[in-house]
Design a protein around this motif. Sequence first.
Motif, PDB file in Angstrom:
ATOM      1  N   PHE A 121       0.820  -1.210   0.000  1.00 28.57           N
ATOM      2  CA  PHE A 121       0.000   0.000   0.000  1.00 28.57           C
ATOM      3  C   PHE A 121       0.852   1.258   0.000  1.00 28.57           C
ATOM      4  CE2 PHE A 121      -2.800  -3.176   2.022  1.00 28.57           C
ATOM      5  CZ  PHE A 121      -3.865  -3.098   1.154  1.00 28.57           C
ATOM      6  N   ALA A 122       2.024   1.206   0.635  1.00 26.02           N
ATOM      7  CA  ALA A 122       2.877   2.390   0.704  1.00 26.02           C
ATOM      8  C   ALA A 122       3.286   2.840  -0.696  1.00 26.02           C
ATOM      9  CB  ALA A 122       4.108   2.102   1.563  1.00 26.02           C
ATOM     10  N   ALA A 123       3.662   1.903  -1.557  1.00 29.45           N
ATOM     11  CA  ALA A 123       4.066   2.250  -2.920  1.00 29.45           C
ATOM     12  C   ALA A 123       2.879   2.807  -3.705  1.00 29.45           C
ATOM     13  CB  ALA A 123       4.650   1.027  -3.622  1.00 29.45           C
ATOM     14  N   HIS A 124       1.693   2.205  -3.512  1.00 29.03           N
ATOM     15  CA  HIS A 124       0.493   2.685  -4.197  1.00 29.03           C
ATOM     16  C   HIS A 124       0.175   4.119  -3.779  1.00 29.03           C
ATOM     17  CE1 HIS A 124      -3.576   2.649  -5.869  1.00 29.03           C
ATOM     18  NE2 HIS A 124      -4.026   3.022  -4.690  1.00 29.03           N
ATOM     19  N   ARG A 125       0.201   4.383  -2.470  1.00 28.62           N
ATOM     20  CA  ARG A 125      -0.111   5.720  -1.986  1.00 28.62           C
ATOM     21  C   ARG A 125       0.909   6.744  -2.478  1.00 28.62           C
ATOM     22  NH1 ARG A 125      -0.751   2.930   3.142  1.00 28.62           N
ATOM     23  NH2 ARG A 125      -2.944   2.444   3.525  1.00 28.62           N
ATOM     24  N   ALA A 126       2.200   6.358  -2.454  1.00 26.14           N
ATOM     25  CA  ALA A 126       3.242   7.291  -2.898  1.00 26.14           C
ATOM     26  C   ALA A 126       3.073   7.645  -4.367  1.00 26.14           C
ATOM     27  CB  ALA A 126       4.618   6.676  -2.654  1.00 26.14           C
ATOM     28  N   ASP A 127       2.720   6.657  -5.187  1.00 32.46           N
ATOM     29  CA  ASP A 127       2.500   6.893  -6.616  1.00 32.46           C
ATOM     30  C   ASP A 127       1.324   7.833  -6.821  1.00 32.46           C
ATOM     31  OD1 ASP A 127       2.763   6.369  -9.495  1.00 32.46           O
ATOM     32  OD2 ASP A 127       0.925   5.201  -9.250  1.00 32.46           O
ATOM     33  N   MET A 128       0.222   7.600  -6.109  1.00 34.53           N
ATOM     34  CA  MET A 128      -0.951   8.460  -6.226  1.00 34.53           C
ATOM     35  C   MET A 128      -0.633   9.884  -5.766  1.00 34.53           C
ATOM     36  SD  MET A 128      -3.412   6.537  -7.429  1.00 34.53           S
ATOM     37  CE  MET A 128      -2.019   5.948  -8.396  1.00 34.53           C
ATOM     38  N   LEU A 129       0.108  10.006  -4.662  1.00 35.02           N
ATOM     39  CA  LEU A 129       0.399  11.318  -4.110  1.00 35.02           C
ATOM     40  C   LEU A 129       1.285  12.139  -5.046  1.00 35.02           C
ATOM     41  CD1 LEU A 129      -0.074  13.157  -1.721  1.00 35.02           C
ATOM     42  CD2 LEU A 129       1.931  12.157  -0.606  1.00 35.02           C
ATOM     43  N   ARG A 130       2.252  11.499  -5.680  1.00 33.94           N
ATOM     44  CA  ARG A 130       3.105  12.225  -6.634  1.00 33.94           C
ATOM     45  C   ARG A 130       2.276  12.790  -7.782  1.00 33.94           C
ATOM     46  NH1 ARG A 130       6.791   8.008  -5.600  1.00 33.94           N
ATOM     47  NH2 ARG A 130       5.929   6.804  -7.353  1.00 33.94           N
ATOM     48  N   ALA A 131       1.411  11.963  -8.337  1.00 31.52           N
ATOM     49  CA  ALA A 131       0.588  12.415  -9.469  1.00 31.52           C
ATOM     50  C   ALA A 131      -0.375  13.516  -9.044  1.00 31.52           C
ATOM     51  CB  ALA A 131      -0.177  11.226 -10.053  1.00 31.52           C
ATOM     52  N   LEU A 132      -1.011  13.358  -7.889  1.00 36.25           N
ATOM     53  CA  LEU A 132      -1.990  14.344  -7.427  1.00 36.25           C
ATOM     54  C   LEU A 132      -1.324  15.672  -7.067  1.00 36.25           C
ATOM     55  CD1 LEU A 132      -4.223  12.030  -5.224  1.00 36.25           C
ATOM     56  CD2 LEU A 132      -4.924  13.185  -7.330  1.00 36.25           C
ATOM     57  N   THR A 133      -0.134  15.603  -6.498  1.00 37.46           N
ATOM     58  CA  THR A 133       0.568  16.840  -6.134  1.00 37.46           C
ATOM     59  C   THR A 133       0.900  17.657  -7.372  1.00 37.46           C
ATOM     60  OG1 THR A 133       1.495  15.830  -4.132  1.00 37.46           O
ATOM     61  CG2 THR A 133       2.613  17.783  -4.995  1.00 37.46           C
ATOM     62  N   ALA A 134       1.353  16.992  -8.438  1.00 38.98           N
ATOM     63  CA  ALA A 134       1.666  17.704  -9.683  1.00 38.98           C
ATOM     64  C   ALA A 134       0.407  18.338 -10.268  1.00 38.98           C
ATOM     65  CB  ALA A 134       2.301  16.745 -10.685  1.00 38.98           C
ATOM     66  N   LEU A 135      -0.710  17.613 -10.254  1.00 37.37           N
ATOM     67  CA  LEU A 135      -1.969  18.162 -10.759  1.00 37.37           C
ATOM     68  C   LEU A 135      -2.432  19.338  -9.904  1.00 37.37           C
ATOM     69  CD1 LEU A 135      -4.419  17.849 -12.725  1.00 37.37           C
ATOM     70  CD2 LEU A 135      -5.466  16.391 -10.971  1.00 37.37           C
ATOM     71  N   TRP A 136      -2.316  19.201  -8.603  1.00 36.88           N
ATOM     72  CA  TRP A 136      -2.725  20.240  -7.657  1.00 36.88           C
ATOM     73  C   TRP A 136      -1.993  21.554  -7.953  1.00 36.88           C
ATOM     74  CZ3 TRP A 136      -6.550  19.415  -4.148  1.00 36.88           C
ATOM     75  CH2 TRP A 136      -6.713  20.326  -3.109  1.00 36.88           C
ATOM     76  N   ARG A 137      -0.682  21.444  -8.153  1.00 29.92           N
ATOM     77  CA  ARG A 137       0.119  22.645  -8.424  1.00 29.92           C
ATOM     78  C   ARG A 137      -0.268  23.277  -9.756  1.00 29.92           C
ATOM     79  NH1 ARG A 137       5.759  19.810  -6.368  1.00 29.92           N
ATOM     80  NH2 ARG A 137       5.405  20.149  -4.136  1.00 29.92           N
ATOM     81  N   ARG A 138      -0.547  22.450 -10.759  1.00 31.94           N
ATOM     82  CA  ARG A 138      -0.977  22.993 -12.055  1.00 31.94           C
ATOM     83  C   ARG A 138      -2.299  23.739 -11.912  1.00 31.94           C
ATOM     84  NH1 ARG A 138      -2.278  20.294 -16.617  1.00 31.94           N
ATOM     85  NH2 ARG A 138      -2.625  18.228 -15.692  1.00 31.94           N
ATOM     86  N   ALA A 139      -3.221  23.185 -11.122  1.00 31.60           N
ATOM     87  CA  ALA A 139      -4.526  23.826 -10.941  1.00 31.60           C
ATOM     88  C   ALA A 139      -4.378  25.157 -10.212  1.00 31.60           C
ATOM     89  CB  ALA A 139      -5.463  22.890 -10.176  1.00 31.60           C
ATOM     90  N   GLN A 140      -3.452  25.234  -9.261  1.00 35.42           N
ATOM     91  CA  GLN A 140      -3.226  26.501  -8.567  1.00 35.42           C
ATOM     92  C   GLN A 140      -2.561  27.524  -9.480  1.00 35.42           C
ATOM     93  OE1 GLN A 140      -1.262  25.038  -4.956  1.00 35.42           O
ATOM     94  NE2 GLN A 140      -3.076  25.615  -3.767  1.00 35.42           N
ATOM     95  N   ARG A 141      -1.600  27.091 -10.291  1.00 31.63           N
ATOM     96  CA  ARG A 141      -0.961  28.029 -11.219  1.00 31.63           C
ATOM     97  C   ARG A 141      -1.963  28.553 -12.248  1.00 31.63           C
ATOM     98  NH1 ARG A 141       3.408  24.235 -11.039  1.00 31.63           N
ATOM     99  NH2 ARG A 141       2.754  23.354 -13.047  1.00 31.63           N
ATOM    100  N   ALA A 142      -2.950  27.726 -12.597  1.00 38.52           N
ATOM    101  CA  ALA A 142      -3.971  28.150 -13.563  1.00 38.52           C
ATOM    102  C   ALA A 142      -5.008  29.074 -12.937  1.00 38.52           C
ATOM    103  CB  ALA A 142      -4.662  26.921 -14.146  1.00 38.52           C
ATOM    104  N   GLY A 143      -4.958  29.235 -11.604  1.00 36.59           N
ATOM    105  CA  GLY A 143      -5.907  30.115 -10.933  1.00 36.59           C
ATOM    106  C   GLY A 143      -7.257  29.486 -10.667  1.00 36.59           C
ATOM    107  N   ALA A 144      -7.385  28.169 -10.896  1.00 35.70           N
ATOM    108  CA  ALA A 144      -8.668  27.496 -10.694  1.00 35.70           C
ATOM    109  C   ALA A 144      -8.841  26.997  -9.258  1.00 35.70           C
ATOM    110  CB  ALA A 144      -8.790  26.316 -11.660  1.00 35.70           C
ATOM    111  N   LEU A 145      -7.746  26.695  -8.599  1.00 32.55           N
ATOM    112  CA  LEU A 145      -7.764  26.120  -7.247  1.00 32.55           C
ATOM    113  C   LEU A 145      -7.309  27.184  -6.252  1.00 32.55           C
ATOM    114  CD1 LEU A 145      -7.963  23.548  -5.445  1.00 32.55           C
ATOM    115  CD2 LEU A 145      -5.579  23.076  -6.066  1.00 32.55           C
ATOM    116  N   ARG A 146      -8.027  27.319  -5.152  1.00 33.23           N
ATOM    117  CA  ARG A 146      -7.703  28.372  -4.191  1.00 33.23           C
ATOM    118  C   ARG A 146      -6.256  28.234  -3.711  1.00 33.23           C
ATOM    119  NH1 ARG A 146     -11.857  28.149   0.531  1.00 33.23           N
ATOM    120  NH2 ARG A 146     -10.292  29.486   1.506  1.00 33.23           N
ATOM    121  N   PRO A 147      -5.526  29.329  -3.591  1.00 34.72           N
ATOM    122  CA  PRO A 147      -4.097  29.258  -3.326  1.00 34.72           C
ATOM    123  C   PRO A 147      -3.739  28.777  -1.925  1.00 34.72           C
ATOM    124  CG  PRO A 147      -4.849  31.551  -3.369  1.00 34.72           C
ATOM    125  CD  PRO A 147      -5.985  30.711  -3.849  1.00 34.72           C
TER     126      PRO A 147
END
Length: 210
Positions: A121-147
């Motif tokens: 599970f640790a590897a699964h969670r780490a993989d998901m977290l890496r992908a979600l963190t990159a998406l999260w940052r893109r959404a904030q840079r685009a101004g769609a996600l609250r800073p």
Amino acid sequence: MDAQLPHMLRSDARDNRDRVLEAARSLFSEQGLGVPMREIARRAEVGPATLYRRFPTKQALIDAAFADELRACSSIVHANCADPDPWRGLTVIVREITELNAANQGFVDAFVSSYPGAFDFAAHRADMLRALTALWRRAQRAGALRPDAVVDDLILMIMAARGLPPGPPSLRLAAARRFAALILDSFRAAPTTSPLPPPARLPASALAKA
């Protein structure tokens, strides 16, 4: 026709396997891991011989169903993290992961409780977290996600969604959709006037446990 026969047989075998795994996840969620194999075969509309040919033991079926669950989660995250529109990708992830949890939470909880060391599970969670963190940052840079929102807020939301009330699948799905919409509104940088999904009419027993 003879040349097409092997392809048709392989397609039928895949369809049977998919139906068995879908039925297994549904029944494990509803009744726990002790549900009889014959009941799974009936729900999947296949014969017992077909079921045992694909999954010779109950444990093999349980393991395959859980592996399918992890693959479904991973597929939702990675497919939508690649969306050029990061807010759209995040929106789909929140909705689909919440609905997936609502549909199969009982099975996942039972599996993790019974076989805590069966999967990495640790590897699964780490993989998901890496992908979600990159998406999260893109959404904030685009101004769609609250800073001021952090990706830990998304993880908190996913954990909270695991507490959706038990009940018929239709109720759990309605609750999941409403919950996801409320969470997305709290993440959004700009307010929206879009209507929420219909509310889930929770039974009194669920409210008594709140």
